[in-house]
Structures are given as C-alpha cells and as structure tokens.
Design an enzyme around this catalytic site. Structure first.
Site, PDB file in Angstrom:
ATOM      1  N   THR A  40      58.404  48.620  11.391  1.00  0.00           N
ATOM      2  CA  THR A  40      57.080  48.329  10.671  1.00  0.00           C
ATOM      3  C   THR A  40      56.046  48.167  11.366  1.00  0.00           C
ATOM      4  OG1 THR A  40      58.384  47.555   8.621  1.00  0.00           O
ATOM      5  CG2 THR A  40      56.057  47.044   8.940  1.00  0.00           C
ATOM      6  N   ASN A  80      45.699  48.117  39.466  1.00  0.00           N
ATOM      7  CA  ASN A  80      45.675  46.977  38.700  1.00  0.00           C
ATOM      8  C   ASN A  80      44.809  45.807  39.916  1.00  0.00           C
ATOM      9  OD1 ASN A  80      48.412  47.284  38.822  1.00  0.00           O
ATOM     10  ND2 ASN A  80      48.466  45.160  38.771  1.00  0.00           N
ATOM     11  N   THR A 128      53.573  48.028  28.836  1.00  0.00           N
ATOM     12  CA  THR A 128      54.940  48.216  29.626  1.00  0.00           C
ATOM     13  C   THR A 128      55.844  48.853  28.786  1.00  0.00           C
ATOM     14  OG1 THR A 128      54.512  45.980  30.386  1.00  0.00           O
ATOM     15  CG2 THR A 128      56.863  46.482  30.120  1.00  0.00           C
ATOM     16  N   CYS A 174      54.235  35.587  41.595  1.00  0.00           N
ATOM     17  CA  CYS A 174      54.311  33.943  41.906  1.00  0.00           C
ATOM     18  C   CYS A 174      55.716  33.671  41.320  1.00  0.00           C
ATOM     19  CB  CYS A 174      53.256  33.206  41.365  1.00  0.00           C
ATOM     20  SG  CYS A 174      52.666  31.912  42.532  1.00  0.00           S
ATOM     21  N   GLN A 205      44.852  50.558  33.220  1.00  0.00           N
ATOM     22  CA  GLN A 205      43.493  49.848  34.039  1.00  0.00           C
ATOM     23  C   GLN A 205      42.297  50.600  33.476  1.00  0.00           C
ATOM     24  OE1 GLN A 205      42.845  46.698  34.707  1.00  0.00           O
ATOM     25  NE2 GLN A 205      45.009  46.140  34.673  1.00  0.00           N
TER      26      GLN A 205
HETATM   27  N1  PLP Z   1      50.142  49.124  33.964  1.00  0.00           N
HETATM   28  C1  PLP Z   1      49.207  48.654  34.344  1.00  0.00           C
HETATM   29  C2  PLP Z   1      48.637  49.402  35.677  1.00  0.00           C
HETATM   30  C3  PLP Z   1      48.539  47.295  34.267  1.00  0.00           C
HETATM   31  O1  PLP Z   1      47.829  46.464  34.831  1.00  0.00           O
HETATM   32  C4  PLP Z   1      49.207  46.506  33.465  1.00  0.00           C
HETATM   33  C5  PLP Z   1      49.100  45.124  32.848  1.00  0.00           C
HETATM   34  O2  PLP Z   1      48.469  44.449  33.572  1.00  0.00           O
HETATM   35  C6  PLP Z   1      50.766  47.134  32.489  1.00  0.00           C
HETATM   36  C7  PLP Z   1      50.925  48.543  33.014  1.00  0.00           C
HETATM   37  C8  PLP Z   1      51.347  46.551  31.310  1.00  0.00           C
HETATM   38  O3  PLP Z   1      50.540  46.355  30.224  1.00  0.00           O
HETATM   39  P1  PLP Z   1      50.911  45.329  29.125  1.00  0.00           P
HETATM   40  O4  PLP Z   1      50.588  44.036  29.851  1.00  0.00           O
HETATM   41  O5  PLP Z   1      50.227  45.876  27.961  1.00  0.00           O
HETATM   42  O6  PLP Z   1      52.343  45.482  28.908  1.00  0.00           O
END
Ligand code: PLP
Length: 407
Positions: free
Chosen positions: A238, A152, A74, A326, A180
């Site tokens: 850090t 995903n 993210t 959800c 993914q």
């Molecule tokens: N992008 C995709 C396609 C994902 O499937 C996910 C998590 O499921 C993310 C971004 C986010 O990754 P993170 O959980 O490391 O923040």
C-alpha cells in the site's frame, strides 16, 4: 537569525511548509486506500497520479509511468541494480565507481562476495572518472553500469551524458544515482543515455521515507517487492500516500525554482568558501570546483579531525558534517577522499558544508566568523600538526605516514 545554522542539506532538508500543507489531509480526511474502488480510494489514486507527473516533471521524463515510487534513495539504487542482474542472469559483471554512496557501494560489495565481478572505477585528484578505464572495463559479461550523478561528499558532478554514451554504445543498461543532483540542478532524462535513475524526496525539501526510481519505457524490469498490484506490479505494498503527495509538491516547487535557487546558493557557498580559505591558512577545497553542486563545499583543515571541528561548530549552533563513516566513536577516513588520493595530513580534517535556499548571507557571515576560531583552536592543540611542523624540512613524510597509519 535562527539558533541553529543548518549547513547539512546533503544529509537531509527541511520539509517546506507548502509540502506539509498538501500532506496533512492524507493523514486525516483523505485516508482511503488508493487501491479501493470506492470514491474514497479513487480520490487518493488521482493524487498519486498527479504526484507521479510532478516527479516526472522534475527529472524530465517523457512519461509519468516511467516513475516508480520507492521508500528512499537506497531502495531505488538496490532495486535498479538487483533488477538488472535478475533480468540478465548469465551476466556476472557490474561496473561502478569507488566513490559511490554506500547504497550502491555496499550492495556491490555484497554481490562481490556472492561471486559477481565488480569493476571499481577510480577517480582523479579532482574526483573525476577516467573514460578510458570505463571503456576498457565494459565486456559482454557486463550486466550494468551504475554511476552517481553528483557526489554527496564533494558535490563533484560526473559527465553523465558522455559516460552514458560510452555505456550505451555497448548496449549495457545504465543506472544513475541522482539523489544529490535532483532538485538542485536541472535534470532531463528524456533523450539522455540513461535507463534507470534514482532520486529521494528528503533531499529536496520533501518528506523522508519516499523516493522514486525512473525506469526507461521498454526496459525489462521485474517486480522488486512482490505482493499486490501497486506501482504496476513492480513494487507491491500500500502506497505511502502522504509521502508521495509531499514528494510531488516538493518536486513541483524545486522544478519551478531550480535555476534561481542554484544561483542563490552558489553565491552563498562561494562566500563561505572564500571566507574560510582566507581566514584558515591551512585549508583546501576537495573536489573539482567547476563541476560541482552549487550548494556543496568540502573543505579540509590540515592535521585536524573533522569530527572535532564538527563538535566545536555545534557548540556555536552550526550543523555541518564530515563525509566519513563513524563507528563507535572512531572515524574512518572518507572512501571518497581516499579514492581521490587526498594526502594523509588533509584526509581526516574534511568537513562538508551543504547549503540550501533556506540559508542566508547572515548565516554564512556567522560561520565565516566562528569556524576560523574553531579551526585555530584545534590547530593550536593538534599534536599531529606540532609533530609535523617540527619534522618539516627534515622528514615531513614520516609524520604523514604516521597519520595515515592511524586511519
Ligand atoms: N545516494 C546518494 C548519492 C545519497 O547522497 C544518498 C543519501 O545521502 C542516498 C543515495 C540514499 O538516499 P536515502 O537516504 O533516501 O536512502
């Protein structure tokens, strides 16, 4: 066989024992701060450099310095998009797709409210984007195109090289969310028309709380966390040393085993898919079955609620997921399946099974025995199914409309 059958590896994966082993000393003996000049610090710094090279290896980057460690996928996605709008403040347009993960979707919605114009590219019934729509969307005002490598929910893989070529013809920065795909299939950013690429450690048997963003050498990229000089002044703070070292090890292992793992999980996934399609007559696979992650199966059971299927599967120790968000007990239909035009009677009943190389054929056999019982039980109870069956022939579409209205 394990008590829990974990078929939710697109949500997160188990940390491999080898990964945990390399992380452990960084909580105990090797606790130095990598920025310290003394030997205690420099030892740790060296291990970060090694991990950076391991991650660069996994994504096929030419230079480890193109890798910035982040806290998760993210953060990587947010940093990439925000950096491109910061370096081009005069540009107010972003192109993305309707099927992105919330880490891109949510940020683009946020930017839309702040005056950015977002083009939300659609997908076809297979989950594939339309190249003409992309070509038409690109203008001199476009600051960035951000498109995922693999979805995903469905596992559908986008033709990123062809998309990147279209984007790069216009000289527009191209960001790819490869969270993914990384670790599941080979990846080589070197020579690809990609400027920025996000990955996340916990999706390929590394720890949570660590990710990486690839930034092509030469691309203007401002600091996104401001403070100290870490990560070459781009992400201050850090470093999460155990996480970085663990992600490096997980990357090394994934790179070594990628082809063999992909073949192994594809066989398991296909056995699962065939078993379920055969024993659950009212079922269908969502998404393109050729261009798909080898570990992912998104399957809909007609007229059912995916959430109910999950609850009953869980009673058999089977962990899967739906693609839908959800909130407070009420499930929203998946934005991905909606964008693909999945009909209402199939929309709520989607279940995602996502496997890893840690799963076994025995587990697949168990799920292939239990899941049809769960589905038959729920289909027997489904008021919507009964209603639609009664109306079938007369006016089946009315039932579908009522189902859609509930979404
Ligand atoms: N992008 C995709 C396609 C994902 O499937 C996910 C998590 O499921 C993310 C971004 C986010 O990754 P993170 O959980 O490391 O923040």
């Amino acid at each position: 066989m394990a008590e829990t059958i974990y078929f939710d590896n697109n949500a997160t994966t188990r940390v491999l024992p080898e990964v945990l082993d390399v992380m452990r000393p960084f909580f105990t003996d090797l606790y130095g701060n990598p920025s310290s000049v003394h030997r205690f610090g420099s030892q740790v710094r060296q291990r970060i450099d090694e991990a950076r090279a391991q991650v660069a290896g996994l994504i096929g980057a030419a230079d480890p310095l193109e890798v910035i460690f982040t806290s998760c996928g993210t953060e990587g996605n947010n940093a990439a998009i925000r950096a491109m709008i910061e370096t081009q403040p005069e540009k107010r347009h972003i192109v993305t797709t309707q099927v992105e993960h919330p880490a891109v979707l949510g940020l683009c919605q946020h930017l839309e409210k702040r005056g950015y114009r977002i083009t939300w590219l659609g997908v076809d019934r297979d989950g594939m984007p339309d190249f003409d729509e992309l070509r038409k969307a690109l203008t001199n005002d476009t600051a960035l195109v951000s498109i995922m490598y693999a979805n995903n929910e469905t596992g559908v893989i986008f033709p990123i090289e062809s998309i990147g070529q279209i984007v790069k013809e216009k000289g527009i920065p191209f960001h790819v969310d490869a969270v993914q795909l990384a670790g599941k299939l080979p990846l080589k950013v070197k020579g690809m028309p990609i400027d920025l690429l996000t990955i996340s450690g916990h999706k390929f048997h590394g720890p949570k709380g660590i990710g990486a963003l690839y930034v092509r050498r030469g691309l203007a990229f401002p600091a996104f966390v401001i403070g100290g000089h870490q990560e070459r002044n781009r992400r201050a703070g850090t470093e999460n040393v155990p996480g970085i070292v663990g992600m490096g090890k997980a990357a090394e292992i994934a790179l070594k085993n990628c082809a063999a793992n992909a073949n192994y999980v594809r066989r398991l996934r296909d056995q699962l898919e065939q078993g379920l399609l055969q024993s659950c007559p009212d079922s269908r696979v969502n998404g393109n079955r050729q261009n798909r992650l080898p570990n992912t199966l998104n399957i809909s059971f007609k007229y059912l609620e995916g959430e109910s299927v999950l609850v009953l599967l869980d009673q058999h120790g089977i962990c899967a997921s739906t693609g839908s968000a959800c909130t407070a007990g009420s499930s929203e239909p998946s934005h991905v399946l909606r964008a693909m035009g999945v009909p209402a009677e199939w929309l709520q009943g989607a279940v995602r099974f996502s496997l890893s190389e840690l799963n076994t054929a025995e587990e697949v056999r168990f799920v292939n025995q239990k899941a049809p019982l769960v589905v038959q039980r729920l289909q027997g109870l489904s008021a919507l199914g009964k209603l639609a069956n009664r109306e079938q022939g007369a006016d089946a579409s009315k039932a579908s409309d009522r189902i859609a209205a509930r979404g």
